[in-house]
Enzyme design. Sequence first.
Site, PDB file in Angstrom:
ATOM      1  N   ASP A   8       0.881  -1.155   0.000  1.00 53.61           N
ATOM      2  CA  ASP A   8       0.000   0.000   0.000  1.00 53.61           C
ATOM      3  C   ASP A   8       0.938   1.229   0.000  1.00 53.61           C
ATOM      4  OD1 ASP A   8      -2.350   1.591   0.606  1.00 53.61           O
ATOM      5  OD2 ASP A   8      -1.559   1.729   2.631  1.00 53.61           O
ATOM      6  N   ASP A  10      -0.106   5.076   0.791  1.00 55.29           N
ATOM      7  CA  ASP A  10      -0.403   6.080   1.814  1.00 55.29           C
ATOM      8  C   ASP A  10      -0.412   5.440   3.207  1.00 55.29           C
ATOM      9  OD1 ASP A  10      -0.834   8.247   0.031  1.00 55.29           O
ATOM     10  OD2 ASP A  10      -2.786   7.439  -0.473  1.00 55.29           O
TER      11      ASP A  10
HETATM   12  P1  B16 Z   1      -6.840   9.576  -4.317  1.00 51.91           P
HETATM   13  P2  B16 Z   1      -3.672   3.816  -0.237  1.00 51.91           P
HETATM   14  C1  B16 Z   1      -5.632   5.579  -0.512  1.00 51.91           C
HETATM   15  O1  B16 Z   1      -4.317   5.213  -0.753  1.00 51.91           O
HETATM   16  C2  B16 Z   1      -5.706   6.484   0.702  1.00 51.91           C
HETATM   17  O2  B16 Z   1      -5.359   5.775   1.879  1.00 51.91           O
HETATM   18  C3  B16 Z   1      -7.096   7.034   0.867  1.00 51.91           C
HETATM   19  O3  B16 Z   1      -7.149   7.921   1.969  1.00 51.91           O
HETATM   20  C4  B16 Z   1      -7.506   7.761  -0.425  1.00 51.91           C
HETATM   21  O4  B16 Z   1      -8.831   8.222  -0.341  1.00 51.91           O
HETATM   22  C5  B16 Z   1      -7.361   6.796  -1.609  1.00 51.91           C
HETATM   23  O5  B16 Z   1      -6.054   6.297  -1.675  1.00 51.91           O
HETATM   24  C6  B16 Z   1      -7.686   7.481  -2.935  1.00 51.91           C
HETATM   25  O6  B16 Z   1      -6.709   8.455  -3.171  1.00 51.91           O
HETATM   26  O7  B16 Z   1      -7.966  10.465  -3.934  1.00 51.91           O
HETATM   27  O8  B16 Z   1      -5.474  10.227  -4.286  1.00 51.91           O
HETATM   28  O9  B16 Z   1      -7.088   8.844  -5.615  1.00 51.91           O
HETATM   29  O10 B16 Z   1      -3.710   3.829   1.262  1.00 51.91           O
HETATM   30  O11 B16 Z   1      -4.511   2.721  -0.867  1.00 51.91           O
HETATM   31  O12 B16 Z   1      -2.269   3.893  -0.799  1.00 51.91           O
HETATM   32 MG    MG Z   2      -2.852   3.187   3.341  1.00 46.77          MG
END
Ligand code: B16
Ligand code: MG
Length: 230
Positions: A8, A10
Amino acid sequence: MLKGLIFDLDGVITDSARFHLAAWNELARQLGIELPPEANDDLRGRSRMDSLAVILNYGGQVGRYSEEELAAFAAQKNAAYTKLIAGMTEADVLPGIHRLLDDAKTSGLTMAIASASRNAPVILNQLRLTDYFTATVDPNDLQHGKPDPEIFVRAQKLLGLQTDEVISFEDASAGVQAIKAAGQYAVGIGDVHVLAAADYNVPDTGALVLSKIKVAFDTQTQTKEEMSHG
Ligand code: B16
Ligand code: MG
């Protein structure tokens, strides 16, 4: 036998989760919604539109807005988020991650990114980590967000590996659920109570040591094999 790692982004590779939360909180306040502290865990790992649905649910505002309004809210949040991540550099890679990626590379493991974020390639580039990964799942190709296993199944397929050949890393409860539903070995990073479904837990990325994780993975794989042979 361990052949690959799936990450992952974030909250695992870098702390961009705090920027997501800041941008969502800004939008929530604008909508007159005060998010409780537990919303932080609910929002982690969820896709953009799923996150918006979680926020509206907290505010009792589900069904209040048109599709166009929802798309505008999501775009507004993303604009705030992209401003916040614009200044990220190599220094924003979380502790222990460079060591883990280097150890994996030296051991000949292949690596993939399973992030729900459409901003993941930009962030990886800013962190100077793009070259470590042979595959990055494109969230635009997915039907379902975490906790559905789809993204981890896709990452494993892109690596050309079997479920018992990979270890996946997550900081979100929805993410750990997704890994386990994919039948993979899960490393949970963060509060052990929130991530109790993981096979291996660490409080933070600084505690990630590949040799230790591999011992636990090999032990579990061996036990499973012995059980299946009666
Ligand atoms: P975006 P991950 C996720 O990333 C985030 O944890 C989550 O908070 C976010 O809403 C989602 O990606 C979508 O991100 O708006 O930048 O497309 O934790 O799966 O790396
Ligand atoms: Mg994450």
